[in-house]
Design a protein around this motif. Structure first.
Motif, mmCIF file in Angstrom:
data_model
loop_
_atom_site.group_PDB
_atom_site.id
_atom_site.type_symbol
_atom_site.label_atom_id
_atom_site.label_comp_id
_atom_site.label_asym_id
_atom_site.label_seq_id
_atom_site.Cartn_x
_atom_site.Cartn_y
_atom_site.Cartn_z
ATOM 1 N N VAL A 364 -8.058 31.884 -22.033
ATOM 2 C CA VAL A 364 -7.873 31.060 -22.809
ATOM 3 C C VAL A 364 -9.100 30.517 -23.330
ATOM 4 O O VAL A 364 -9.304 30.398 -24.513
ATOM 5 C CB VAL A 364 -6.738 29.962 -22.284
ATOM 6 N N ALA A 365 -10.056 30.290 -22.362
ATOM 7 C CA ALA A 365 -11.393 29.616 -23.013
ATOM 8 C C ALA A 365 -11.937 30.708 -23.749
ATOM 9 O O ALA A 365 -12.672 30.306 -25.027
ATOM 10 C CB ALA A 365 -12.162 29.293 -21.790
ATOM 11 N N ALA A 366 -11.885 31.812 -23.629
ATOM 12 C CA ALA A 366 -12.561 32.900 -24.383
ATOM 13 C C ALA A 366 -12.091 32.941 -25.745
ATOM 14 O O ALA A 366 -12.807 32.991 -26.709
ATOM 15 C CB ALA A 366 -12.759 34.279 -23.695
ATOM 16 N N GLN A 367 -10.898 32.920 -25.815
ATOM 17 C CA GLN A 367 -10.174 32.959 -27.404
ATOM 18 C C GLN A 367 -10.563 31.680 -28.019
ATOM 19 O O GLN A 367 -10.777 31.853 -29.071
ATOM 20 C CB GLN A 367 -8.645 33.357 -27.021
ATOM 21 N N ARG A 368 -10.431 30.740 -27.216
ATOM 22 C CA ARG A 368 -10.560 29.346 -28.112
ATOM 23 C C ARG A 368 -12.048 29.375 -28.438
ATOM 24 O O ARG A 368 -12.105 28.852 -29.785
ATOM 25 C CB ARG A 368 -10.646 28.468 -27.049
ATOM 26 N N SER A 369 -12.735 29.881 -27.613
ATOM 27 C CA SER A 369 -14.392 29.738 -28.086
ATOM 28 C C SER A 369 -14.467 30.801 -29.361
ATOM 29 O O SER A 369 -15.264 30.401 -30.149
ATOM 30 C CB SER A 369 -15.150 30.107 -26.852
ATOM 31 N N LYS A 370 -14.016 31.946 -29.101
ATOM 32 C CA LYS A 370 -14.074 32.881 -30.299
ATOM 33 C C LYS A 370 -13.445 32.338 -31.565
ATOM 34 O O LYS A 370 -14.051 32.446 -32.698
ATOM 35 C CB LYS A 370 -13.492 34.154 -30.021
ATOM 36 N N GLY A 371 -12.602 31.439 -31.538
ATOM 37 C CA GLY A 371 -11.825 30.909 -32.527
ATOM 38 C C GLY A 371 -12.630 29.736 -33.132
ATOM 39 O O GLY A 371 -12.823 29.680 -34.438
ATOM 40 N N ARG A 372 -13.403 29.131 -32.344
ATOM 41 C CA ARG A 372 -14.304 28.146 -32.903
ATOM 42 C C ARG A 372 -15.532 28.682 -33.867
ATOM 43 O O ARG A 372 -16.022 28.420 -34.624
ATOM 44 C CB ARG A 372 -14.840 27.016 -31.917
ATOM 45 N N LYS A 373 -16.024 30.052 -32.989
ATOM 46 C CA LYS A 373 -17.086 30.560 -33.734
ATOM 47 C C LYS A 373 -16.625 31.183 -35.214
ATOM 48 O O LYS A 373 -17.731 31.011 -36.109
ATOM 49 C CB LYS A 373 -17.525 31.698 -32.968
ATOM 50 N N ASN A 374 -15.465 31.557 -35.292
ATOM 51 C CA ASN A 374 -15.161 32.200 -36.550
ATOM 52 C C ASN A 374 -14.862 31.103 -37.634
ATOM 53 O O ASN A 374 -15.119 31.231 -38.542
ATOM 54 C CB ASN A 374 -13.603 32.896 -36.250
#
Length: 378
Positions: A364-374
């Protein structure tokens, strides 16, 4: 980490050995014993073992006389078997949306979809959580409709103290390996209606009624019997049922504590009417999370997971036959896209729970981090 591991011990082997010693392998005394144990447990007058829950559902509807021109109101978020059996009888499955907190039939949507052709309401007790049965039964009574409870996942589930599968006109259970108790394959129908019970018994075994040494075949029935070997497994499994439910509820409680801090993950709820047995531990993810990617990432950590189940109206067969379009039932559609089933089985230990919670938090943390970067790049 497997999604589920059935729990067995020496008792299954002992009961199966008894059957092997008799040479009586088809439906026989062990099946009768299994039927009596289940009927007594849920408080039903009659119980009939079948080769699967699918055949139980089909047989129950056939015994009620469902056929061409009839409509059966089906909870949309379910395994395809629930709706397939309606189609196989020439009737029309009318899909009903769900409540997202429990994944079960929405009584308000049910009321809107009743027509003069409606004959049976088919609620699904999803993942071991009961549907809200009081309003469903009230609607059925007001419109003179039968209720067939799909209790495939709900042996031992209660609703306000009453057992699922024993509240409506009929109930159907599954003993697939992912269920709380298992016979490998197998199902059961329960009912309190003596006339209906007689018809179920007739149709289950080729439509034949014994007269002396022979049978008279009154109907073009089915071969939906359960073997005595599997019935023996059922007897041994029924002895464990209360412990299995207690164990799964305890494990689910520990998982809830470990996962409470993970953002974007809606954990299973204990409904107001109680009785959840956690046949499966099914979560609902925020739309910002990619469920399919999460399944892949968890499996890379050796944690098996899968979707909750299927939205019937999203499936090609029901779109082709009945004109449904994806998203017609929005809650079921969202549950189909964003539900995630996580491992839960009695043999799990503290380290398994820790590994599972940590793995989920990580993906979950990895996906949320990727979403913030995008978002920053945009």
């Amino acid at each position: 980490m497997r999604l589920n591991i059935p729990y067995t011990d020496h008792r299954e082997l002992e009961e199966i050995a008894k059957v092997l010693q008799t040479g009586y392998f088809t439906q026989g005394p062990k099946v009768v014993e299994f039927e009596k144990m289940l009927a007594a447990y849920v408080g039903a007058r009659y119980a009939f073992a079948t080769s699967s829950c699918t055949t139980a559902l089909h047989l129950a509807l056939a015994a009620w006389g469902v056929g061409p021109g009839d409509e059966v109101l089906v909870a949309d978020f379910t395994f395809p078997a629930t709706a397939n059996v309606v189609v196989q009888l020439g009737a029309v499955p009318v899909m009903v949306d769900i409540c997202l907190d429990t994944f079960t039939m929405d009584p308000a949507d049910l009321e809107r979809r009743i027509t003069p052709r409606s004959k049976v309401i088919l609620p699904v007790h999803a993942f071991g959580c009961s549907a809200d049965m009081d309003p469903i039964l009230e609607i059925a009574k007001r419109h003179n409709l039968a209720v067939l409870e799909d209790a495939a996942c709900a042996i031992g589930t209660t609703y306000k103290g009453r057992f699922c599968g024993a509240m409506g006109t009929m109930g159907a259970y599954s003993f697939h390996p992912r269920k709380v108790i298992t016979t490998g394959e197998g199902g059961m129908i329960t009912t309190d209606d003596s006339d209906l019970a007689e018809r179920i018994q007739l149709l289950r075994s080729h439509g034949g009624k014994r007269t002396g040494y022979w049978f008279e075949y009154e109907e073009a029935g089915y071969n939906y019997r359960l073997s005595d070997i599997l019935g023996a497994m059922g007897v041994a499994q029924m002895e464990k049922l209360d412990w299995l439910i207690e164990r799964k509820r305890a494990l689910a409680g520990e998982l809830r504590q470990r996962m409470a801090h993970i953002p974007g993950v809606q954990l299973p709820v204990e409904p107001a009417w109680g009785g959840h047995i956690y046949q499966s531990f099914v979560t609902l993810l925020d739309d910002s999370l990619d469920r399919d990617r999460m399944v892949a990432d968890l499996r890379a950590m050796d944690i098996e997971s899968t979707l909750g189940t299927y939205a019937m109206h999203d499936q090609p067969i029901f779109q082709r036959l009945f004109g449904y379009r994806s998203g017609d039932l929005p809650n079921s559609h969202r549950a189909f896209r964003q539900s995630l089933t996580l491992p839960l089985y009695p043999q799990m230990e503290e380290r398994d729970l820790d590994q599972l919670a940590a793995g989920l938090a990580q993906v979950v943390a990895a996906q949320r981090s990727k979403g913030r970067k995008n978002e920053d790049l945009s």
